[in-house]
Write an enzyme that holds these catalytic residues in place. Sequence first.
Site, PDB file in Angstrom:
ATOM      1  N   ARG A 108     -11.068 -77.661 -23.533  1.00 34.29           N
ATOM      2  CA  ARG A 108     -11.438 -76.911 -24.744  1.00 34.29           C
ATOM      3  C   ARG A 108     -12.481 -75.893 -24.321  1.00 34.29           C
ATOM      4  O   ARG A 108     -13.572 -76.269 -23.865  1.00 34.29           O
ATOM      5  CB  ARG A 108     -11.990 -77.850 -25.815  1.00 34.29           C
ATOM      6  CG  ARG A 108     -12.681 -77.104 -26.934  1.00 34.29           C
ATOM      7  CD  ARG A 108     -12.948 -77.959 -28.154  1.00 34.29           C
ATOM      8  NE  ARG A 108     -11.724 -78.204 -28.887  1.00 34.29           N
ATOM      9  CZ  ARG A 108     -11.673 -78.648 -30.140  1.00 34.29           C
ATOM     10  NH1 ARG A 108     -12.784 -78.917 -30.804  1.00 34.29           N
ATOM     11  NH2 ARG A 108     -10.512 -78.836 -30.735  1.00 34.29           N
ATOM     12  N   HIS A 135      -4.633 -72.723 -30.450  1.00 33.71           N
ATOM     13  CA  HIS A 135      -4.846 -74.173 -30.571  1.00 33.71           C
ATOM     14  C   HIS A 135      -3.471 -74.853 -30.614  1.00 33.71           C
ATOM     15  O   HIS A 135      -3.051 -75.386 -31.645  1.00 33.71           O
ATOM     16  CB  HIS A 135      -5.662 -74.467 -31.833  1.00 33.71           C
ATOM     17  CG  HIS A 135      -6.313 -75.822 -31.852  1.00 33.71           C
ATOM     18  ND1 HIS A 135      -6.166 -76.751 -30.825  1.00 33.71           N
ATOM     19  CD2 HIS A 135      -7.110 -76.424 -32.781  1.00 33.71           C
ATOM     20  CE1 HIS A 135      -6.846 -77.843 -31.127  1.00 33.71           C
ATOM     21  NE2 HIS A 135      -7.420 -77.674 -32.303  1.00 33.71           N
ATOM     22  N   GLN A 138      -2.958 -78.614 -31.859  1.00 36.61           N
ATOM     23  CA  GLN A 138      -3.065 -78.761 -33.309  1.00 36.61           C
ATOM     24  C   GLN A 138      -1.739 -78.397 -33.976  1.00 36.61           C
ATOM     25  O   GLN A 138      -1.259 -79.100 -34.872  1.00 36.61           O
ATOM     26  CB  GLN A 138      -4.182 -77.853 -33.839  1.00 36.61           C
ATOM     27  CG  GLN A 138      -4.325 -77.895 -35.353  1.00 36.61           C
ATOM     28  CD  GLN A 138      -4.834 -79.223 -35.873  1.00 36.61           C
ATOM     29  OE1 GLN A 138      -5.858 -79.706 -35.432  1.00 36.61           O
ATOM     30  NE2 GLN A 138      -4.122 -79.831 -36.826  1.00 36.61           N
ATOM     31  N   ASP A 230      -7.976 -72.665 -42.804  1.00 38.62           N
ATOM     32  CA  ASP A 230      -8.920 -73.082 -41.760  1.00 38.62           C
ATOM     33  C   ASP A 230     -10.257 -72.417 -42.083  1.00 38.62           C
ATOM     34  O   ASP A 230     -10.333 -71.503 -42.921  1.00 38.62           O
ATOM     35  CB  ASP A 230      -8.383 -72.638 -40.381  1.00 38.62           C
ATOM     36  CG  ASP A 230      -9.290 -73.053 -39.220  1.00 38.62           C
ATOM     37  OD1 ASP A 230     -10.066 -74.009 -39.367  1.00 38.62           O
ATOM     38  OD2 ASP A 230      -9.211 -72.401 -38.157  1.00 38.62           O
ATOM     39  N   CYS A 270      -6.578 -78.000 -40.541  1.00 47.16           N
ATOM     40  CA  CYS A 270      -6.767 -78.655 -39.234  1.00 47.16           C
ATOM     41  C   CYS A 270      -8.052 -79.473 -39.189  1.00 47.16           C
ATOM     42  O   CYS A 270      -8.182 -80.357 -38.355  1.00 47.16           O
ATOM     43  CB  CYS A 270      -6.744 -77.622 -38.127  1.00 47.16           C
ATOM     44  SG  CYS A 270      -7.976 -76.312 -38.339  1.00 47.16           S
ATOM     45  N   ARG A 299      -2.260 -85.685 -34.647  1.00 46.57           N
ATOM     46  CA  ARG A 299      -2.788 -85.122 -33.401  1.00 46.57           C
ATOM     47  C   ARG A 299      -2.542 -86.113 -32.255  1.00 46.57           C
ATOM     48  O   ARG A 299      -2.126 -85.733 -31.168  1.00 46.57           O
ATOM     49  CB  ARG A 299      -4.307 -84.866 -33.521  1.00 46.57           C
ATOM     50  CG  ARG A 299      -4.714 -83.760 -34.452  1.00 46.57           C
ATOM     51  CD  ARG A 299      -4.247 -82.407 -33.966  1.00 46.57           C
ATOM     52  NE  ARG A 299      -4.687 -82.120 -32.618  1.00 46.57           N
ATOM     53  CZ  ARG A 299      -5.885 -81.617 -32.274  1.00 46.57           C
ATOM     54  NH1 ARG A 299      -6.762 -81.325 -33.221  1.00 46.57           N
ATOM     55  NH2 ARG A 299      -6.190 -81.363 -31.015  1.00 46.57           N
TER      56      ARG A 299
HETATM   57  N1   CP Z   1      -8.793 -79.893 -35.560  1.00 48.43           N
HETATM   58  C1   CP Z   1      -9.568 -80.055 -34.459  1.00 48.43           C
HETATM   59  O1   CP Z   1      -9.248 -79.586 -33.349  1.00 48.43           O
HETATM   60  O2   CP Z   1     -10.672 -80.812 -34.680  1.00 48.43           O
HETATM   61  P1   CP Z   1     -11.880 -81.014 -33.651  1.00 48.43           P
HETATM   62  O3   CP Z   1     -12.530 -79.672 -33.457  1.00 48.43           O
HETATM   63  O4   CP Z   1     -12.774 -82.020 -34.302  1.00 48.43           O
HETATM   64  O5   CP Z   1     -11.309 -81.507 -32.357  1.00 48.43           O
HETATM   65  N1  NVA Z   2     -10.735 -72.088 -36.064  1.00 45.10           N
HETATM   66  C1  NVA Z   2     -11.506 -73.274 -35.813  1.00 45.10           C
HETATM   67  C2  NVA Z   2     -10.605 -74.427 -35.522  1.00 45.10           C
HETATM   68  C3  NVA Z   2     -11.288 -75.739 -35.319  1.00 45.10           C
HETATM   69  C4  NVA Z   2     -10.353 -76.868 -35.025  1.00 45.10           C
HETATM   70  C5  NVA Z   2     -12.468 -73.019 -34.670  1.00 45.10           C
HETATM   71  O1  NVA Z   2     -12.068 -72.431 -33.662  1.00 45.10           O
HETATM   72  O2  NVA Z   2     -13.622 -73.422 -34.795  1.00 45.10           O
END
Ligand code: CP
Ligand code: NVA
Length: 311
Positions: A108, A135, A138, A230, A270, A299
């Site tokens: 990540r 992502h 997701q 989101d 998400c 997930r």
């Molecule tokens: N939806 C998602 O990726 O959640 P987190 O940021 O908690 O991993």
């Molecule tokens: N768009 C959000 C998604 C989190 C799962 C971010 O990048 O923070």
Amino acid sequence: MAVKLKGRDLLTLGDLTLEEIIQILEYAQALKLKHYAGEAHKLLSGKNVAMIFQKPSLRTRVSFEIGLNHLGAHAVYLAPGDIKLGEREGVADIAKVLSRYADCIVARVFAHETVASLAEFASVPVINALCDTYHPCQVLADLLTIWEKKGEFEGLKFAYIGDGNNMANSLMLGCSAVGMDVSIGTPPDYEPNQRIVDMAREIAAERGGEVLITNDVMQAIEEADVVYTDVWTGMGQEKEAEARKKAFKGYGLNAEVLSHAAPDATLLHCLPAHYGEEITYDLIHDDPRSAVFDQAENRMHAQKAVLALLI
Ligand code: CP
Ligand code: NVA
């Protein structure tokens, strides 16, 4: 299937054909059934996965770690401060060293280029667990959830209301690949990346669907079968929070806005959610159309399928 995906990276959904997406979803459903039946499925017994996180996480970290445990594999979580990617050591060295220990790297990161370079220098599969642009993990869970709720994809209208961010980008690619019509409703200047819109439109044209980008929430949500939103301020954008709250006024979901979707619409997010901004608490927690916690659970099932197939 295992032969085709084994050893590959998952950086964006654009890396996967429709056939591969469907195979991942079918495998995820099979693993989910085994999990519910209490049947052991230690498909990755003795394997090890390194998980690099430059940003916080609840769902991604826990669903990967517990999913790997179900599969009999071991996960090593590397928090942002542990390896200081790009500060203490560069991406190439990290990728080459981790490839000597681990059978897969989950990452990540902020910039997409970081996870792309990890993949370039690693000799084991690299999975994008979110970057500023995409992502994909997701969206595989989202597609699994839509499939469970609707039983099909083709001809469904998928609406996303909010920021043209990493979620919007990956949803455009994934939803158009499976044959849904995609409508993205954002404020002016917050539309998704044009290069990814063009890519999604090419995919949609092959699948007989459409990708609409609009600043009109009602046009985006009208009669939608699936409604998604989101956060307006994503991880790393905290300094823009106040400006974004102003720009996104009128782009939040509440019961009135959702009443313009199809009566049996499925509502997805998400998570994490910023209640009172992009969505109200009641819609996610109390509305029968909300599939948000099934989505969060999925997930784990979707990623278990990806891990078992890539490793
Ligand atoms: N939806 C998602 O990726 O959640 P987190 O940021 O908690 O991993
Ligand atoms: N768009 C959000 C998604 C989190 C799962 C971010 O990048 O923070």
